[in-house]
Every structure is written in C-alpha cells, then in structure tokens.
Design an enzyme around this catalytic site. Structure first.
Site, PDB file in Angstrom:
ATOM      1  N   HIS A   1     -11.130  -3.294  27.482  1.00  0.00           N
ATOM      2  CA  HIS A   1     -12.157  -2.312  27.265  1.00  0.00           C
ATOM      3  C   HIS A   1     -13.183  -2.371  26.112  1.00  0.00           C
ATOM      4  O   HIS A   1     -13.432  -1.702  25.262  1.00  0.00           O
ATOM      5  CB  HIS A   1     -11.421  -0.935  26.998  1.00  0.00           C
ATOM      6  CG  HIS A   1     -10.512  -0.675  28.044  1.00  0.00           C
ATOM      7  ND1 HIS A   1     -11.104   0.038  29.191  1.00  0.00           N
ATOM      8  CD2 HIS A   1      -9.381  -0.468  27.889  1.00  0.00           C
ATOM      9  CE1 HIS A   1     -10.006   0.395  30.044  1.00  0.00           C
ATOM     10  NE2 HIS A   1      -8.759  -0.008  29.473  1.00  0.00           N
TER      11      HIS A   1
ATOM     12  N   ARG B   1      -4.358  -2.142 -11.070  1.00  0.00           N
ATOM     13  CA  ARG B   1      -5.090  -1.151 -10.522  1.00  0.00           C
ATOM     14  C   ARG B   1      -6.421  -1.478 -10.144  1.00  0.00           C
ATOM     15  O   ARG B   1      -7.109  -0.628  -9.548  1.00  0.00           O
ATOM     16  CB  ARG B   1      -4.921  -0.250 -11.875  1.00  0.00           C
ATOM     17  CG  ARG B   1      -3.681   0.578 -12.181  1.00  0.00           C
ATOM     18  CD  ARG B   1      -3.789   1.630 -13.262  1.00  0.00           C
ATOM     19  NE  ARG B   1      -4.361   2.693 -13.178  1.00  0.00           N
ATOM     20  CZ  ARG B   1      -3.837   3.801 -12.288  1.00  0.00           C
ATOM     21  NH1 ARG B   1      -2.756   3.906 -12.117  1.00  0.00           N
ATOM     22  NH2 ARG B   1      -4.521   4.885 -12.426  1.00  0.00           N
TER      23      ARG B   1
ATOM     24  N   LYS C   1      -4.860  -0.871  -6.850  1.00  0.00           N
ATOM     25  CA  LYS C   1      -3.686  -0.670  -6.309  1.00  0.00           C
ATOM     26  C   LYS C   1      -3.246   0.832  -5.938  1.00  0.00           C
ATOM     27  O   LYS C   1      -2.709   1.325  -4.944  1.00  0.00           O
ATOM     28  CB  LYS C   1      -2.514  -1.059  -7.396  1.00  0.00           C
ATOM     29  CG  LYS C   1      -1.033  -0.624  -7.046  1.00  0.00           C
ATOM     30  CD  LYS C   1      -0.431  -1.713  -5.892  1.00  0.00           C
ATOM     31  CE  LYS C   1       0.867  -1.495  -5.587  1.00  0.00           C
ATOM     32  NZ  LYS C   1       1.474  -2.484  -4.347  1.00  0.00           N
TER      33      LYS C   1
ATOM     34  N   TRP D   1     -12.690   0.331 -13.246  1.00  0.00           N
ATOM     35  CA  TRP D   1     -13.044   0.072 -11.862  1.00  0.00           C
ATOM     36  C   TRP D   1     -14.409   0.901 -11.364  1.00  0.00           C
ATOM     37  O   TRP D   1     -14.392   2.160 -11.255  1.00  0.00           O
ATOM     38  CB  TRP D   1     -11.897   0.673 -10.873  1.00  0.00           C
ATOM     39  CG  TRP D   1     -11.877  -0.154  -9.655  1.00  0.00           C
ATOM     40  CD1 TRP D   1     -11.364  -1.099  -9.096  1.00  0.00           C
ATOM     41  CD2 TRP D   1     -12.442   0.722  -8.228  1.00  0.00           C
ATOM     42  NE1 TRP D   1     -11.349  -1.370  -7.817  1.00  0.00           N
ATOM     43  CE2 TRP D   1     -12.155  -0.134  -7.174  1.00  0.00           C
ATOM     44  CE3 TRP D   1     -13.262   1.753  -8.008  1.00  0.00           C
ATOM     45  CZ2 TRP D   1     -12.649  -0.013  -5.978  1.00  0.00           C
ATOM     46  CZ3 TRP D   1     -13.552   2.144  -6.796  1.00  0.00           C
ATOM     47  CH2 TRP D   1     -13.240   1.248  -5.705  1.00  0.00           C
TER      48      TRP D   1
ATOM     49  N   CYS E   1      -9.128   2.900 -12.424  1.00  0.00           N
ATOM     50  CA  CYS E   1      -9.041   2.413 -13.814  1.00  0.00           C
ATOM     51  C   CYS E   1      -7.700   2.588 -14.525  1.00  0.00           C
ATOM     52  O   CYS E   1      -6.897   3.655 -14.230  1.00  0.00           O
ATOM     53  CB  CYS E   1     -10.216   3.430 -14.408  1.00  0.00           C
ATOM     54  SG  CYS E   1     -12.081   3.280 -13.852  1.00  0.00           S
TER      55      CYS E   1
ATOM     56  N   GLU F   1      -7.283  -8.152   3.234  1.00  0.00           N
ATOM     57  CA  GLU F   1      -7.307  -7.530   1.984  1.00  0.00           C
ATOM     58  C   GLU F   1      -7.147  -8.537   0.818  1.00  0.00           C
ATOM     59  O   GLU F   1      -7.846  -8.700  -0.296  1.00  0.00           O
ATOM     60  CB  GLU F   1      -6.495  -6.312   1.629  1.00  0.00           C
ATOM     61  CG  GLU F   1      -5.008  -6.695   1.714  1.00  0.00           C
ATOM     62  CD  GLU F   1      -4.135  -5.259   1.350  1.00  0.00           C
ATOM     63  OE1 GLU F   1      -4.764  -4.610   0.883  1.00  0.00           O
ATOM     64  OE2 GLU F   1      -2.838  -5.446   1.843  1.00  0.00           O
TER      65      GLU F   1
ATOM     66  N   ASN G   1     -10.260   7.694 -16.822  1.00  0.00           N
ATOM     67  CA  ASN G   1      -9.825   7.478 -15.396  1.00  0.00           C
ATOM     68  C   ASN G   1     -10.223   8.353 -14.530  1.00  0.00           C
ATOM     69  O   ASN G   1      -9.688   9.581 -14.634  1.00  0.00           O
ATOM     70  CB  ASN G   1      -8.441   6.985 -15.133  1.00  0.00           C
ATOM     71  CG  ASN G   1      -8.047   6.690 -13.863  1.00  0.00           C
ATOM     72  OD1 ASN G   1      -8.820   6.359 -12.884  1.00  0.00           O
ATOM     73  ND2 ASN G   1      -6.875   6.940 -13.438  1.00  0.00           N
ATOM     74  N   GLY G   2     -11.150   8.236 -13.439  1.00  0.00           N
ATOM     75  CA  GLY G   2     -11.490   9.405 -12.476  1.00  0.00           C
ATOM     76  C   GLY G   2     -12.838   9.467 -12.429  1.00  0.00           C
ATOM     77  O   GLY G   2     -13.632   8.634 -12.574  1.00  0.00           O
TER      78      GLY G   2
ATOM     79  N   LYS H   1      -3.061  -6.803   5.586  1.00  0.00           N
ATOM     80  CA  LYS H   1      -2.601  -7.841   4.798  1.00  0.00           C
ATOM     81  C   LYS H   1      -3.431  -9.343   4.678  1.00  0.00           C
ATOM     82  O   LYS H   1      -4.017  -9.557   3.444  1.00  0.00           O
ATOM     83  CB  LYS H   1      -1.124  -8.478   5.193  1.00  0.00           C
ATOM     84  CG  LYS H   1       0.173  -7.324   4.691  1.00  0.00           C
ATOM     85  CD  LYS H   1      -0.044  -7.261   3.281  1.00  0.00           C
ATOM     86  CE  LYS H   1       0.263  -6.080   2.841  1.00  0.00           C
ATOM     87  NZ  LYS H   1      -0.527  -4.892   3.102  1.00  0.00           N
TER      88      LYS H   1
ATOM     89  N   GLU I   1      -0.577  -3.471  10.182  1.00  0.00           N
ATOM     90  CA  GLU I   1      -0.257  -3.978   8.865  1.00  0.00           C
ATOM     91  C   GLU I   1      -0.508  -5.392   8.602  1.00  0.00           C
ATOM     92  O   GLU I   1      -1.017  -5.754   7.633  1.00  0.00           O
ATOM     93  CB  GLU I   1       1.266  -3.342   8.797  1.00  0.00           C
ATOM     94  CG  GLU I   1       1.636  -4.016   7.296  1.00  0.00           C
ATOM     95  CD  GLU I   1       0.852  -3.261   5.997  1.00  0.00           C
ATOM     96  OE1 GLU I   1       1.005  -3.772   4.895  1.00  0.00           O
ATOM     97  OE2 GLU I   1       0.088  -2.288   6.223  1.00  0.00           O
TER      98      GLU I   1
END
Length: 611
Positions: free
Chosen positions: A507, A27, A606, A75, A2, A491, A101-102, A488, A484
C-alpha cells in the site's frame, strides 16, 4: 531534559556540582554552568558544549572556591545554545542566581512587564525572567527570600524546577518545583538538590521527593519545607537501594552496552519477586480480584519505547486476559478527548515516572474518575505517587538515552500483569499459568545466550555504517518489535529508519525499496511465518538485502532471507523479549562504527519533562 544540582555544606561546592552534573548527562544538554558564592560574591562560569568544557574552564572546579552553589546542564528550548543563554542566570545586580528545568509559558508577558520597570535582559531564555522577578519581589518584601520565592510561584505559569542562591543569604539554597522533577538529598555535613537520584547517590541514599509547588530551604545542617503560601510542612525521607555502581560504566565503553548486558539481571529482578509458589504476586499493586474482574477496557498510554511495550502487550492482554486494549501515545491521548467510561483502567508506562506527556495523561484520567496504574522504574517518582496503583520495574539506574534494560523490564512486568488478570478472570487454567510462568522464568537465561553471540551481529553492523535508509517489517507482535528496533537505530545512528506492518508494504511503502536497501524482517509468530516470508520475497525481488530475526525452529527462512539471526524458542506472546536483543546490539555497533556519541545522541534527552 535540563539537569540541575545544588549543594551547601562543609566541602567545596564546585567539584560536587560537576560530579552531580556528570550523573545527569543522560538527560541531554547543549551547555553547562555553575554559580558558586566565594565568600564575597556569586561567581558564574558557563560554556556551550559538553560538561568537560566547563570542567576544563574551571580546572575541575578548583578555580571556583566556595561551599554553596548551583549547577545546570541546559537542553535549549528558548534561545539557541550559547554561552549567554546557558544557566545559571543572574539578576541585574548579580546578587541572585537561578537554574531552571522546565518552561515558563508566560515569560513573554512577564518580560514585557519587567522591562517596563527598568529591568534589562541579557539572554533569550525564559529563565532570566525568574531571576529578575525574584529580584523585584526580594527588594519589595524586605529581602525575604522565602516570600520572594512564593510570590514568583504565584506569577509564573508552566513547568519548573528551580535552584536559587542569594548573595546575602550565603549559607542557604532555595528550590521549588512544579511538574519538573526535583529531589533533596540528605548528606553528611552538607545537603543537595538534584533533578534525579543518580546525581546524589555518591553522597547520600536518603532523599526527599518534592511535590508540586513545594519549596525547600537547605543549609549545611538543616532542611525545611514550605507550601506555596510559605507555611511549614513536614515530609518523610525515602531510602534509595540502588547500587551506586549501577550508575557507573564499570569498564564498558558506553552505558548503553553495559545496560544491554545488564538485561538478564534486570529482567530477573523484575520477575523473581512476583512469582511465588507458582502464583503471581504483585505486592505493591494492591488490586483486589473483584477490581480486576470489573475491568472492561484497558488504555495503555506512554511515549517512545514505553509506547512500543504497550503495543506489544495489547496482543498479550487481549490474547490472554480477553480484555479490549487501546494503546495511545501520551502526547496525543488527552488532545483527542478520549472516551473513558466506567470499568476502564488507564495504564501509564514511564521509566522515569516524570515524563511530562504521560503525567498529563495520568492526571486527565484521574480527573475523569478512571482508575489508573503506573508502571515505572523510579520509586517515588511523580507517576508512582499520583497513580491509584503502581507496579515497579526493577531495572536500576538507566543512564544511556536509548533505553534497553528498562524497555525489557517494562515488557515482562506487563506479561505478569496480563497473566495475573487472565488467571483472576478465569481465562487460563492453572496448568496454562504454570507453563507461561516457566517460559517467562527462562527469558533471562535465553537473553544471556543471545548476548554471548554478539560478534556476528557486530560484523554485520559494520557493513551498514553508511546506510541511508533501513526498513523494519513484521506482523502482529513482530510489528511492535520492528517499531522498537527502528527507533533504536535512528535515535543513536541518525540513519533514516522506519517500521512497517509487513502486510502494508503493497500500500505504498514498497516503492521506497531499491537495490541494496537493508530490510530487517522480524519473523517470530509461527502462524504468520508464511505471510511474512512472502513479504520478504517481495522486497528481495526489488533489490533489498534482508536480515531476518526469527525462532531457531524456522528453517524455511533460510531460503528467503540473505542473513538470519536465530533466537531461542519461547511462547509467541513473549518473543519481543528475545528478538529485540540482536536489534539493540545491531543499532549499538552501527552507532559505534560511525563514531557517534552512543549514550548522548544529538537533540535527545533521557527524561522528557516538558511538552
């Protein structure tokens, strides 16, 4: 997560709040809202969806007159995304407004107590508990806002950054934090609070970084700070040198594309100040040669892309400095009761310096008496302040959720650190150091070369817009690059993508390969060319289409792969800095081709400031 902003001053608050919130969109959020005192009462407007919905609802803030207010992008954690669950939240009398926020971990217990005292809840959020709890203490203690805030701090458990306004305190914004980031901006004719620096850059470069359980009280011309008991404390401002244009798109369609193109400069800015007269100088590090020689083991702890830089640099530290390295996901590190012995160094890597799991890992290491080093981008962030040592990356503001330039800067910062440790410990000669540094100094120019050849990658990406599954394979450092590259793609394109160590295909994983499946093979480690090419042949015989990323001297790859992207030759330890560039570009254009929100992918934030 948030984002919160607040303003008190001479100007109309709502447009400033909207502007600040727009700088915090990276964010991640699902709804937005504002509370403004209009001279008679607190007015709240909030809406589900992107910030433009709130902007349209309030006609860019012009229908919310007033010189003091707080704003929020939510969020969702407790309660689904909806108008009623969006912030700000009121007390029952609508005389106190709160943004948060939290996560309040004991909110259910507090909610039950408050309901027993006659408080009625409108939302499913944990934040509404704070609004009613403030109301309770505000009325109990003679309408003293500071006392009410301190009492709330003592009752709530969890993480929070709060912005608060009171209807009968119409010239004052209160704020407090614990484990969620919060800054105070010192403006001209007005002062601000925000979750992060970009929200205030337009108005000021001088900020206070709020520590845990510190309270800020802002008026138009004054800023005061108090501890958890309400006692005054003194703080010093920090001047932010970021270029304000770095937080704007600057003509690019998306922040992610802009930040991909900023990588040569960002990498150069991280490298240049650290190489002087052929030596590595990391001035802010403050580690003596004896401290470096005393290191017996390194633990690299991080999340997401930062974790992937640690996987790469395990090879670099062990290969160059000959120090054993463990790499841990921060979210797992403290829960496995890690063995941290004397002589260990715990390196915490985080772009924001506020990542909740990484911060918790740092605190665990400090509790165990182990030396800690933070590698962060944001000066003055929690990890930068709390770590014993710090090394900054100079990436500048990174707005897109999918990291690119911060990732590249974290890589080269660790290269330099590994070389510094190797030199001090006598593992490399002066001539070897000079050769390694030359290769590192070439990286920005080589990245520029790769960026100048994006059209071919763009065309290739357009062929795979409809892909359902993509697999990335590699060995050694190439496996770290693959991790990575896969992240990318998944996401920002929402395509299922996985990275596998190429030698593990037999395997189980190879059973997933079928006709037309795209396999991206990273092949930059010369001593592993033959083995990885063998793996390419394995997937091709099962119908895969193979895109290879390899060095420009690896001509043998043409016989095995269907399509090849060549990168300039560099030292094997540093190839991640080059091989990742075409994978970033590929992911970007797949997302664009699908018409997705590249900078703000669904469900992601973010800076993850809650567990």
């Amino acid at each position: 997560m948030c984002g919160i902003v607040g303003y008190v001053g001479k100007e109309q608050a709502a447009p400033i709040l909207l502007d600040g919130l727009s700088k915090l969109e990276y964010r991640g959020y699902d709804s937005a809202g504002m509370a403004v005192y209009d001279g008679e009462k607190i007015v709240i407007r909030k809406a589900t969806g992107r910030l433009k919905v709130l902007s349209e609802l309030t006609h860019d803030g012009t229908t919310m007159p007033g010189h003091i207010g707080i704003g929020h992008t939510r969020w969702a954690t407790h309660g689904e995304p909806s108008d009623v669950n969006a912030h700000p939240h009121f007390n029952s009398d609508q005389t106190i407004a709160v943004v948060h926020n939290g996560i309040i971990e004991n909110y259910m217990k507090l909610r039950k107590i408050l309901e027993e005292r006659g408080y009625h809840f409108c939302s499913d959020t944990d934040t509404e508990v704070v609004a009613h709890l403030l109301d309770y203490y505000y009325k109990k203690y003679d309408k003293n806002p500071l006392t009410a805030v301190t009492k709330v701090i003592h009752r709530v458990e969890g993480s929070y950054a709060l912005g608060i306004i009171f209807a009968d305190q119409p010239d004052t914004v209160y704020s407090v934090r614990k484990d969620s980031p919060l800054i105070v901006g010192v403006g001209n004719g007005g002062n601000l609070i925000a979750s992060d620096v970009p929200a205030v850059l337009k108005y000021t470069r001088d900020v206070y970084f709020i520590e845990n359980e510190e309270i800020a009280r802002l008026t138009e011309n004054n800023i005061e700070f108090f501890n958890v008991d309400g006692d005054p404390i003194e703080k010093e401002t920090k001047h932010i040198d970021w270029d304000i244009n770095a937080a704007e798109k600057g003509g690019y369609e998306h922040f992610m594309l802009k930040e991909i193109y900023e990588q040569p400069k960002a990498v150069r800015d991280t490298i240049s100040p650290r190489i002087k007269d052929g030596q590595i100088v990391i001035e802010e590090l403050g580690m003596s040669d004896d401290e470096i020689r005393a290191i017996k083991k390194i633990h690299i702890v991080a999340c997401g892309s930062a974790y992937h830089t640690g996987v790469t640099n395990k090879y670099v530290f062990e290969g160059l400095a000959r120090i054993p390295v463990e790499v841990d996901l921060a979210s797992e590190f403290r829960y496995r009761n890690p063995i941290l012995e004397g002589g260990a160094l715990v390196i915490i890597i985080s772009q924001s310096g506020e990542t909740a799991d990484s911060l918790a890992a740092l605190r665990l290491a400090k509790e165990r008496g182990v030396q800690t080093l933070g590698i962060v981008n944001v000066v003055g962030s929690s990890i930068a302040r709390e770590a014993d040592k710090v090394m900054y990356t100079w990436a500048g503001p990174e707005i897109a959720v999918a990291t690119t330039k911060a990732y590249s800067c974290q890589l080269v910062a660790q290269y330099l650190l590994a070389l510094k440790f190797a030199q001090v410990r006598g593992q490399i000669t002066d001539s070897q150091l000079a050769e390694y540094l030359h290769e590192i100094e070439m990286l920005p120019n080589q990245i520029e070369i790769l960026l100048g050849n994006k059209e071919r990658i763009q065309k290739f990406a357009n062929r795979y817009v409809a892909a359902k599954d993509v697999f990335f394979i590699g060995r050694g450092i190439d496996y770290a690059i693959s991790m990575e590259g896969s992240l990318k793609l998944k996401e920002i394109s929402y395509i299922h993508s996985e990275a596998y160590a190429a030698g593990e295909l037999k395997h189980g994983t190879i059973s997933l390969i079928e006709d037309g499946t795209l396999v991206a093979a990273v092949v930059t480690q010369e001593e592993l060319y033959k083995k990885t090419i063998s793996n390419i042949v394995e997937v091709k015989t099962r119908g895969a289409y193979v895109l290879a990323v390899t060095n420009d001297d690896n001509l043998e790859i043409e016989k095995a792969a269907d399509s090849v992207i060549y990168i300039p030759k560099t030292n094997a330890y540093f190839t991640n800095s080059l091989a990742i560039i075409p994978l970033q570009i590929f992911s970007y254009y797949v997302s664009v081709g699908k018409g997705l929100d590249v900078d703000k992918p669904r469900n992601l934030a973010k800076s993850v400031t809650v567990e």
